[in-house]
Design an enzyme around this catalytic site. Structure first.
Site, PDB file in Angstrom:
ATOM      1  N   HIS A 239      -0.994   2.982   8.861  1.00 28.81           N
ATOM      2  CA  HIS A 239      -2.043   1.980   8.704  1.00 28.81           C
ATOM      3  C   HIS A 239      -1.475   0.707   9.314  1.00 28.81           C
ATOM      4  CE1 HIS A 239      -4.731  -0.719   5.979  1.00 28.81           C
ATOM      5  NE2 HIS A 239      -5.156  -0.672   7.231  1.00 28.81           N
TER       6      HIS A 239
ATOM      7  N   GLU B 149       0.845  -1.191   0.000  1.00 27.09           N
ATOM      8  CA  GLU B 149       0.000   0.000   0.000  1.00 27.09           C
ATOM      9  C   GLU B 149       0.883   1.243   0.000  1.00 27.09           C
ATOM     10  OE1 GLU B 149      -3.360  -1.985   2.971  1.00 27.09           O
ATOM     11  OE2 GLU B 149      -2.524  -0.016   3.434  1.00 27.09           O
TER      12      GLU B 149
END
Length: 282
Positions: free
Chosen positions: A156, A100
Site C-alpha cells: 500500500h 496499518e
C-alpha cells in the site's frame, strides 16, 4: 480388465478435475478496516461476500491494533464451516503514529502459507527507509495449479511517494529471489499507480514498469476506485515463467462490487473507496 478400465476412468477424472481447478487471488484496500467497520452488520455482510470469492485475498489499510476486527472477520468468514479461511497478518507498519497492517486471508484446502518475512528497507528512525509500509512477503504452496510455489509481495504505497515505492519493488523482487531462490512472484496492492500520483512522464523511471521481467496485469485504463474518479490505483504484477504462464487470460480485472450487488453510491463507498483487483491462476 473391468478393474483396469475403472482405474483408468478414475485417473482421467482426477486429471480433469485437477486441470479444472483454478486459484482466484485478489488485493483489496478496505478503507479504514477496523472495529468500527466490523461493528456494522451490513458492511460486514458485503465484505465477507466479497472476500469469499477468493482463495487468497490481501487486505490493506487494516487499522486494528489489537486484531479485534481481524478476529471478527475470520469468525464471519468461517461461520458456515470452521477452517474455511486461515490468515497471516503483519505487525502495524508506518513511520509515525499512523500505522496499518497487511492481512492475507486464504483457503487452507487450496493453498498453504509456508513462510513469510519483512523486507528490510533501511533504518526507519534514521529517516532513510524506502517504504512507508514495508512489504510483509508471504510464500504460498498450491497443490492444484501449474505454479506450485510463489510469493506475494504486498504494497500500500504512500500517495506522495508512489513513484519511488513502486520503483523500489524491483529491489524487493531481487531480495525475494536471493532469500528464497524463487522467481515466481506476484506484487500487488494499492500502488496509487495512476492519476496525479504517477504522471505519464514518470513511468520511464520505474524499473518495475520498464523491465521485461514483469507483466502488469491491470492496465492504466482500468478504474479501481468506487468513487467518481477513474484511476488505476490498484495493480497486480507478476514475474517468473511459471507464474506468468499460469495466469488465466483476461482474468485480471477490478471487481466492481457496486454493480455486481446493485449498491447505492453511499453504501458502496461505505464498504471502501477501492474495488478489489483480482486474477485467476490455472
Amino acid at each position: 480388465m473391468r478393474g483396469m478400465k475403472l482405474l483408468g476412468a478414475l485417473l482421467a477424472l482426477a486429471a480433469l478435475l485437477q486441470g479444472a481447478v483454478s486459484l482466484k487471488i485478489a488485493a483489496f484496500n478496505i478503507q479504514t478496516f477496523g472495529e468500527t467497520k466490523m461493528s456494522n452488520a451490513t458492511l460486514v455482510s458485503y465484505i465477507v461476500q466479497i472476500l469469499s470469492r477468493y482463495d487468497i485475498a490481501l487486505v490493506q489499510e487494516v487499522r486494528d491494533s489489537h486484531l479485534t476486527a481481524v478476529g471478527k472477520l475470520l469468525d464471519n468468514l468461517n461461520q458456515d464451516a470452521p477452517d474455511t479461511y486461515h490468515y497471516v497478518v503483519s505487525e502495524p507498519l508506518g513511520r509515525n503514529s499512523y500505522k496499518e497492517r497487511y492481512l492475507f486471508v486464504y483457503r487452507p484446502d487450496q493453498v498453504s502459507a509456508v513462510d513469510s518475512y519483512y523486507y528490510d528497507d533501511g533504518c526507519e528512525p534514521c529517516g532513510n527507509d524506502t517504504f512507508n509500509r514495508e512489504p510483509a512477503i508471504v510464500r504460498f504452496f498450491s497443490r492444484f495449479t501449474e505454479v506450485r510455489e510463489f510469493a506475494i509481495v504486498p504494497l500500500h504505497a504512500a500517495p506522495g511517494d508512489a513513484v519511488a515505492e513502486i520503483d523500489a519493488l524491483y529491489d524487493v523482487y531481487l531480495d525475494v529471489q536471493e532469500k528464497w531462490g524463487l522467481e515466481d512472484v506476484m506484487l500487488m496492492g494499492d500502488f496509487n499507480a495512476g492519476c496525479s500520483y504517477v504522471r505519464p512522464s514518470q513511468w520511464s523511471s520505474i524499473r518495475l514498469w520498464t523491465s521485461p521481467t514483469f507483466q502488469w496485469l491491470i492496465p492504466d485504463s482500468a478504474d479501481t476506485t468506487a468513487t467518481p474518479t477513474h484511476c488505476a490505483y490498484d495493480r497486480i504484477v507478476v514475474a517468473g515463467m511459471l507464474l506468468r504462464g499460469a495466469v488465466v487470460p483476461d482474468s485480471a480485472l477490478p471487481f466492481n462490487f457496486q454493480a455486481a450487488y446493485g449498491l447505492s453510491d453511499q453504501l458502496a463507498q461505505a464498504i471502501s473507496d477501492h474495488y478489489p483487483v483480482e486474477v485467476m491462476l490455472k
